[in-house]
Enzyme design. Structure first.
Site, PDB file in Angstrom:
ATOM      1  N   ARG A   1     -15.857 -15.520 -21.283  1.00 24.93           N
ATOM      2  CA  ARG A   1     -16.237 -15.492 -22.699  1.00 24.93           C
ATOM      3  C   ARG A   1     -15.156 -16.101 -23.613  1.00 24.93           C
ATOM      4  NH1 ARG A   1     -19.621 -11.157 -25.487  1.00 24.93           N
ATOM      5  NH2 ARG A   1     -20.060 -10.339 -23.435  1.00 24.93           N
TER       6      ARG A   1
ATOM      7  N   LYS B   1     -16.836  -6.451  -4.347  1.00 24.93           N
ATOM      8  CA  LYS B   1     -17.211  -5.051  -4.332  1.00 24.93           C
ATOM      9  C   LYS B   1     -16.992  -4.451  -5.735  1.00 24.93           C
ATOM     10  CE  LYS B   1     -13.383  -2.168  -3.273  1.00 24.93           C
ATOM     11  NZ  LYS B   1     -12.714  -1.672  -4.199  1.00 24.93           N
TER      12      LYS B   1
ATOM     13  N   ASP C   1     -15.469  -8.332   1.470  1.00 20.91           N
ATOM     14  CA  ASP C   1     -14.686  -7.122   1.687  1.00 20.91           C
ATOM     15  C   ASP C   1     -13.368  -7.645   2.232  1.00 20.91           C
ATOM     16  OD1 ASP C   1     -13.352  -4.967   3.043  1.00 20.91           O
ATOM     17  OD2 ASP C   1     -15.209  -3.830   2.836  1.00 20.91           O
ATOM     18  N   HIS C   2     -12.328  -7.615   1.397  1.00 17.51           N
ATOM     19  CA  HIS C   2     -11.129  -8.373   1.787  1.00 17.51           C
ATOM     20  C   HIS C   2     -10.467  -7.815   3.049  1.00 17.51           C
ATOM     21  CE1 HIS C   2      -8.913  -5.325  -0.525  1.00 17.51           C
ATOM     22  NE2 HIS C   2      -7.813  -5.742   0.081  1.00 17.51           N
TER      23      HIS C   2
ATOM     24  N   LYS D   1      -8.412  -9.757   6.792  1.00 16.21           N
ATOM     25  CA  LYS D   1      -7.044  -9.492   7.268  1.00 16.21           C
ATOM     26  C   LYS D   1      -6.934  -9.867   8.740  1.00 16.21           C
ATOM     27  CE  LYS D   1      -6.163  -5.758   3.971  1.00 16.21           C
ATOM     28  NZ  LYS D   1      -5.078  -6.178   3.111  1.00 16.21           N
TER      29      LYS D   1
ATOM     30  N   GLU E   1      -1.721   4.234   0.767  1.00 14.15           N
ATOM     31  CA  GLU E   1      -1.100   3.390  -0.259  1.00 14.15           C
ATOM     32  C   GLU E   1       0.000   4.173  -0.939  1.00 14.15           C
ATOM     33  OE1 GLU E   1      -3.745   0.532  -2.447  1.00 14.15           O
ATOM     34  OE2 GLU E   1      -5.076   2.252  -2.193  1.00 14.15           O
TER      35      GLU E   1
ATOM     36  N   ASP F   1     -13.939   3.597  -3.485  1.00 16.63           N
ATOM     37  CA  ASP F   1     -12.991   2.494  -3.634  1.00 16.63           C
ATOM     38  C   ASP F   1     -12.476   1.985  -2.286  1.00 16.63           C
ATOM     39  OD1 ASP F   1     -11.293   0.856  -5.386  1.00 16.63           O
ATOM     40  OD2 ASP F   1      -9.627   1.999  -4.532  1.00 16.63           O
TER      41      ASP F   1
ATOM     42  N   HIS G   1     -13.943  -0.652   2.879  1.00 18.61           N
ATOM     43  CA  HIS G   1     -12.871  -1.141   3.751  1.00 18.61           C
ATOM     44  C   HIS G   1     -12.736  -0.326   5.047  1.00 18.61           C
ATOM     45  CE1 HIS G   1     -12.003  -3.405   0.281  1.00 18.61           C
ATOM     46  NE2 HIS G   1     -11.187  -2.578  -0.314  1.00 18.61           N
TER      47      HIS G   1
ATOM     48  N   LYS H   1      -3.982   7.415  -2.330  1.00 20.75           N
ATOM     49  CA  LYS H   1      -2.973   6.751  -3.155  1.00 20.75           C
ATOM     50  C   LYS H   1      -1.796   7.712  -3.318  1.00 20.75           C
ATOM     51  CE  LYS H   1      -5.892   3.502  -5.617  1.00 20.75           C
ATOM     52  NZ  LYS H   1      -5.513   2.236  -4.976  1.00 20.75           N
TER      53      LYS H   1
HETATM   54  C1  BG6 Z   1      -9.088  -2.550  -3.292  1.00 17.25           C
HETATM   55  C2  BG6 Z   1      -9.122  -1.241  -4.029  1.00 17.25           C
HETATM   56  O1  BG6 Z   1     -10.379  -2.912  -2.860  1.00 17.25           O
HETATM   57  O2  BG6 Z   1      -8.246  -2.433  -2.163  1.00 17.25           O
HETATM   58  C3  BG6 Z   1      -7.737  -0.841  -4.461  1.00 17.25           C
HETATM   59  O3  BG6 Z   1      -9.965  -1.361  -5.168  1.00 17.25           O
HETATM   60  C4  BG6 Z   1      -6.803  -0.812  -3.269  1.00 17.25           C
HETATM   61  O4  BG6 Z   1      -7.731   0.415  -5.110  1.00 17.25           O
HETATM   62  C5  BG6 Z   1      -6.902  -2.128  -2.510  1.00 17.25           C
HETATM   63  O5  BG6 Z   1      -5.489  -0.640  -3.771  1.00 17.25           O
HETATM   64  C6  BG6 Z   1      -6.126  -2.049  -1.213  1.00 17.25           C
HETATM   65  O6  BG6 Z   1      -6.067  -3.303  -0.644  1.00 17.25           O
HETATM   66  P1  BG6 Z   1      -4.838  -3.720   0.255  1.00 17.25           P
HETATM   67  O7  BG6 Z   1      -5.196  -5.071   0.768  1.00 17.25           O
HETATM   68  O8  BG6 Z   1      -3.634  -3.706  -0.646  1.00 17.25           O
HETATM   69  O9  BG6 Z   1      -4.750  -2.692   1.311  1.00 17.25           O
END
Ligand code: BG6
Length: 496
Positions: free
Chosen positions: A48, A152, A181-182, A186, A220, A239, A244, A344
Site C-alpha cells: 500500500r 502460514k 512451511d519453512h 531446512k 527457542e 504457531d 512445523h 519460547k
Molecule cells: C515461525 C514462528 O514460523 O517459526 C516463530 O512464527 C518461530 O514464532 C519461528 O520463532 C521459528 O523458526 P526457526 O527457523 O527460527 O526455528
C-alpha cells in the site's frame, strides 16, 4: 534436471513487511549470487505504501547490507531487478495497475509470462488477493505459468483452513498453490529422509519392534519479541506445533515413498498424519501440558514475562509452551509414544529429534544396559549423533555411553541453502515436494482441534520461568512412563 530457477517474475504482496526484507529478498539475493537465478528474473514488490522503484531498491539494499555478505557489483546488479508498485491489496480495481507492470517486466526479462505470487500479507488477505487477481486475469496460465505461495498460517482451525482452501481454489488449482512451511526447507529435515530411506542400516530398526519412543523438541531462546500482537492470537500450538513440528513428525514417521516426487512424497506425509491417534478428552487432560513464561533474571538481565511483552494483554492466557504425548495408529508405530514439545524462552535454541531405541532384552552385565539413541539435530549446528554403550577400559564390564557424531559443517564444502532459498528456488522450478499439501494441512488441524477446544475452554496454562525447560508438569507428564526429556545443550560444536 535443471538446478536453476525458470525465468520468471516474482510478485511479493506485502512487500513493505518484515518478511520481505528479512527473508525473501536475502534468499533471492543469495540465489542470484550463486547463479541459481539467471538474469531473466525480476521482483515486483507490491504494497500500500507509495514508493518508487528506486526507493524500494534502496530499502532492500540497506537490508541486504545489514544482514548478508554482499559484494558491491552483485548487489547493484541484483537490485536493478527489483521494482515496486503501490496498490491497495484489498481493492480489486487497483490490481489493474499490475497488468502493464507485469507485461513490461516479462518483456524486458524474457520471462515468458511465468509469475510467482508470494502472499506475505496479513492472513486476512489470503482469500481476498486471489479473487482480486482473478478479476484481472492475473491467475490464468494462457501465457506462462502462475504459482502462488501462501505463508502460514493456513487457517486458524480446521473450519477456517477449509474455508481458505475453498477461497483460493476458486481461482488457483492445487498444483499452482505452494503452502510454505519453512521447516521443510531446512537441510536436516530433508536429511532425515535420506538417512532413513537410503541406508539399509536404519530402516529395518525404524519401527515399534526396536524403537521405544521418539522425542521431538523445538526450543527457542527468544520470547515473542515484536510480534506480541500476532502471537497472542496464535500461541505455541498454532504457531509451531500444528505446522512445523507435525511436519517434522511426519518426516520421522512416514512410510518410504516409491520415488521422491511431489505426489508420492506428499501422499505418504498425508497418510501418516491421518494416522495420528485422535486426542480424546482424557488424552488432553493427561498427555498435554501448556505453559506460559514468567519473567526472570538471567545473567543479571531482567527478562520480561510474556504478559509484560508489547502487544500482549496483561491477563493473557496464551500458551508459549506446549508438550504432548501422542501416538500413531498404524502397523509401524502402534504403541510407540511420540513426545513433542516446543516453547519460547527456553534455555537454548535447539530443534532436534531423538529416537530412543529399546534396550537389550536381558541384562547380561550387572548394571542397567545403556540407552541407544539417535539424535538428529535440525538446528543449530546441524548433525546426527549416535549414542551407545561401550566397555569402560579396565577391570570389569562397566559400560559407558559413547557417541559417534556427524556434523554437517564437516561435510558441506558448499554453503547450505537456507530454508527460504531452497523453497523459493523449488517454487521457481515447479517442484512442490517440500510444500504442504491441502490434505496434510487439514489432517494437522483436525488432530490439533481438541487442543484448540481445550484452549478455548480456558484449559489450564502452567507458568514456567523464562530460561527454564518449561513447566514441571511437562516433566511429570513424561515421567509417568519412567522417561525424562532430554536437556540438550546450546552450543554443540564438537559434541551434540
Ligand atoms: C515461525 C514462528 O514460523 O517459526 C516463530 O512464527 C518461530 O514464532 C519461528 O520463532 C521459528 O523458526 P526457526 O527457523 O527460527 O526455528
Amino acid at each position: 534436471m535443471n538446478v536453476n530457477a525458470e525465468n520468471n517474475c516474482i510478485v511479493i504482496f506485502g512487500a513493505s513487511g518484515d518478511l520481505t526484507h528479512r527473508k525473501l529478498i536475502p534468499a533471492l539475493y543469495n540465489l542470484y549470487k550463486i547463479g541459481r537465478l539467471t538474469e531473466h528474473f525480476s521482483v515486483l514488490g507490491v504494497a500500500r505504501t507509495e514508493l518508487s522503484d528506486e526507493q524500494f531498491r534502496q530499502k532492500m539494499r540497506d537490508a541486504l547490507l545489514e544482514t548478508e555478505k554482499t559484494d558491491g557489483d552483485t548487489l547493484e546488479k541484483f537490485c536493478s531487478h527489483l521494482y515496486y508498485q503501490a496498490i491497495n491489496t484489498a481493492e480489486a480495481s487497483d490490481y489493474a495497475k499490475l497488468t502493464p507492470r507485469l507485461d513490461e517486466l516479462h518483456d524486458k526479462y524474457q520471462s515468458c509470462g511465468n509469475t510467482l505470487y508470494y502472499m506475505s500479507t496479513p492472513p486476512s488477505l489470503y482469500g481476498v488477493i486471489p479473487e482480486c487477481m482473478a478479476a484481472h486475469g492475473l491467475n490464468t496460465e494462457e501465457f506462462g505459468w502462475k504459482r502462488i505461495i501462501v505463508e502460514k498460517p493456513f487457517g486458524y482451525d480446521i473450519k477456517t483452513a477449509k474455508a481458505l482452501d475453498v477461497q483460493i481454489h476458486r481461482f488457483f488449482e492445487e498444483h499452482q498453490i505452494y503452502r510454505i512451511d519453512h521447516y521443510l526447507g531446512k537441510e536436516t529435515v530433508q536429511n532425515l529422509l535420506v538417512l532413513r530411506f537410503s541406508n539399509g542400516l536404519f530402516e529395518p530398526l525404524w519401527n515399534r519392534n526396536f524403537i521405544d519412543y521418539v522425542e521431538i523438541t523445538g526450543a527457542e531462546q527468544i520470547g515473542v519479541e515484536e510480534r506480541g500482537g500476532y502471537y497472542d492470537g496464535s500461541g505455541a500450538v498454532r504457531d509451531m506445533f500444528q505446522n512445523h513440528l507435525l511436519q517434522v513428525l511426519a518426516m520421522v514417521a512416514m512410510e518410504p515413498p516409491a520415488i521422491i516426487n511431489a505426489d508420492s512424497m506428499r501422499d505418504e506425509v498425508a497418510k501418516v498424519l491421518h494416522c495420528l491417534h485422535p486426542l480424546s478428552a482424557e488424552d488432553v487432560k493427561n498427555n498435554l501440558v501448556l505453559g506460559q513464561y514468567s519473567g526472570a533474571l538471567i545473567d543479571g538481565k531482567k527478562i520480561k514475562g510474556y504478559t509484560e511483552e508489547k502487544g500482549v494483554p496483561a491477563d493473557s492466557d496464551t500458551e508459549t509452551y506446549m508438550a504432548l504425548r501422542c501416538e500413531i495408529d498404524n502397523w509401524r508405530w502402534a504403541g510407540v509414544p511420540f513426545y513433542v514439545r516446543t516453547g519460547k524462552r527456553l534455555p537454548v535454541r535447539v530443534t532436534e529429534v531423538v529416537i530412543h531405541f529399546k534396550t537389550t532384552p536381558h541384562p547380561v552385565f550387572s548394571q542397567k544396559a545403556p540407552e541407544n539413541k539417535l539424535i538428529i539435530r535440525i538446528q543449530p549446528d546441524e548433525g546426527i549423533s549416535m549414542r551407545f554403550g561401550l566397555k569402560k577400559p579396565g577391570a570389569g564390564f562397566e559400560a559407558k555411553e559413547v557417541s559417534m557424531d556427524f556434523r554437517y559443517a564437516d561435510l558441506a564444502t558448499l554453503s547450505l541453502l537456507s530454508a527460504y532459498e531452497r523453497l523459493l528456488l523449488d517454487a521457481m522450478k515447479g517442484d512442490a515436494t517440500l510444500f504442504a499439501r491441502t490434505d496434510a494441512v487439514h489432517a494437522c488441524w483436525k488432530f490439533v482441534q481438541p487442543i484448540l477446544d481445550y484452549k478455548a475452554e480456558r484449559g489450564r496454562v502452567y507458568e514456567y520461568e523464562a530460561g527454564s525447560w518449561g513447566p514441571v508438569e511437562a516433566d511429570k507428564m513424561i515421567a509417568k512412563t519412567g522417561r525424562v526429556w532430554r536437556k540438550p545443550s546450546g552450543l554443540m560444536k564438537k559434541k551434540i
